[in-house]
Design a protein around this motif. Structure first.
Motif, short mmCIF file in Angstrom:
data_model
loop_
_atom_site.label_atom_id
_atom_site.label_comp_id
_atom_site.label_asym_id
_atom_site.label_seq_id
_atom_site.Cartn_x
_atom_site.Cartn_y
_atom_site.Cartn_z
N ARG A 1 0.83 -1.21 0.00
CA ARG A 1 0.00 0.00 0.00
C ARG A 1 0.86 1.26 0.00
NH1 ARG A 1 -3.94 -0.12 4.77
NH2 ARG A 1 -2.28 -1.34 5.75
N ALA A 2 2.04 1.18 0.61
CA ALA A 2 2.95 2.33 0.60
C ALA A 2 3.41 2.63 -0.83
CB ALA A 2 4.15 2.06 1.49
N SER A 3 3.66 1.58 -1.60
CA SER A 3 4.09 1.79 -2.99
C SER A 3 2.99 2.46 -3.79
CB SER A 3 4.48 0.45 -3.63
OG SER A 3 3.34 -0.37 -3.85
N GLY A 4 1.74 2.17 -3.43
CA GLY A 4 0.61 2.76 -4.14
C GLY A 4 0.46 4.24 -3.90
N PHE B 1 1.87 0.62 -8.95
CA PHE B 1 2.91 -0.07 -8.19
C PHE B 1 2.32 -1.18 -7.31
CE2 PHE B 1 6.48 3.38 -8.07
CZ PHE B 1 6.48 3.39 -9.46
N GLU B 2 1.11 -0.97 -6.81
CA GLU B 2 0.49 -1.98 -5.95
C GLU B 2 0.25 -3.28 -6.72
OE1 GLU B 2 -2.58 -1.09 -3.04
OE2 GLU B 2 -2.47 1.02 -3.61
N LYS B 3 -0.17 -3.15 -7.98
CA LYS B 3 -0.48 -4.33 -8.79
C LYS B 3 0.78 -5.08 -9.21
CE LYS B 3 -4.33 -1.68 -10.76
NZ LYS B 3 -4.86 -1.08 -12.01
N LYS B 4 1.88 -4.35 -9.38
CA LYS B 4 3.09 -4.95 -9.93
C LYS B 4 4.23 -5.04 -8.90
CE LYS B 4 1.85 -3.04 -14.45
NZ LYS B 4 2.25 -2.15 -15.56
N PHE C 1 11.35 0.73 -4.29
CA PHE C 1 10.42 -0.34 -4.63
C PHE C 1 10.84 -1.02 -5.93
CE2 PHE C 1 7.82 2.56 -2.03
CZ PHE C 1 7.34 1.66 -1.09
N ARG C 2 10.77 -2.35 -5.92
CA ARG C 2 11.02 -3.14 -7.12
C ARG C 2 9.66 -3.48 -7.73
NH1 ARG C 2 16.34 -2.41 -8.36
NH2 ARG C 2 17.63 -2.64 -6.49
#
Length: 256
Positions: free
Chosen positions: A196-199, A205-208, A252-253
């Protein structure tokens, strides 16, 4: 917003109609005078405890007005439900700011402890600052600010301490991303996982999401960015369920 005085709910001073502007806020910050300056005249008493009690009473009365108006429109027996649905001041988290004399800044911690007891609130809900000092600091460079604060015998500005306590009051944390061109800070609720932080950066980003490379802020600064941190083994690879901590520096990766 403007201050309240005793009797505001009955129309004294500016009244309390302007309180509608803070009904939807997430928290309330009470700013109380705790400095001495005969040239600045203030209506009412000069005791922070009494001022705080007046503010609380007036907000409680404003809540009662709202409840009564809403209840009059509700069906019989619906007052409890109406009360639960209203944005009442009494439900909001709050922070107390004591505006003290500059000479008192070096003992701000003791003042905060003293008034937390007097006001019957938690020590973490109060912060002592000097607004006059903050105004002067705002006109200085970063280096001059440090010199000024050192001369006062304090490490952090009042604004910095206020921001930290405001974040804690709201249950928020900050993580950082640091690339070659820019460093950015991102705000999110405490307890948020890495996905969720990446989102917060980009919804895709959340999906991938694959993983998150994480390094503590102090390690990142002392070791001069990502390359050295990796070579020294300071970087951790965290998965989807990792709970982001305040001050984490994250890369994030993300998959294709």
């Amino acid at each position: 917003i403007a201050g309240l005085i005793a009797g505001a709910s009955k129309g004294e001073g500016l009244g309390n109609k302007f309180l509608i502007h803070i009904r939807e806020t997430d928290a309330i910050c009470y700013v109380l005078r705790a400095f001495s300056d005969p040239d600045i005249i203030k209506q009412g008493v000069k005791d922070p405890k009494s001022d705080f009690e007046i503010l609380k009473i007036e907000l409680d009365l404003a809540d009662e007005e709202m409840i009564d108006r809403a209840s009059a429109k509700a069906s019989a027996g619906g007052k409890t439900q109406v009360k639960n649905d209203l944005p009442l001041f009494s439900r909001k988290p709050f922070l107390v700011v004591l505006n003290v004399d500059e000479a008192d800044l070096k003992k701000a911690g003791d003042i905060e402890t003293e008034y937390a007891g007097k006001l019957g609130i938690d020590r973490n809900q109060i912060v002592a600052i000097c607004a006059k000092t903050e105004s002067e600091l705002s006109e200085l460079s970063s280096e001059d600010q440090k010199t000024y604060l050192k001369g006062l015998g304090v490490e952090k500005s009042g604004l910095e301490r206020l921001i930290q306590k405001a974040f804690a009051t709201l249950g928020l944390i900050t993580f950082l991303t640091a690339g070659e061109k820019e460093v950015r800070a991102w705000t999110l609720p405490a307890g948020t996982d890495a996905v969720r932080a990446s989102g917060v950066i980009h919804t895709d980003f959340e999906k991938k999401f694959i993983k998150a490379d994480v390094v503590d802020f102090d390690d990142f600064i002392s070791n001069n960015a990502w390359k050295n941190c990796r070579e020294l083994g300071k970087v951790r690879s965290e998965g989807r369920d990792y709970i982001v901590k305040d001050g984490d520096v994250i890369e994030f990766r993300i998959g294709n």
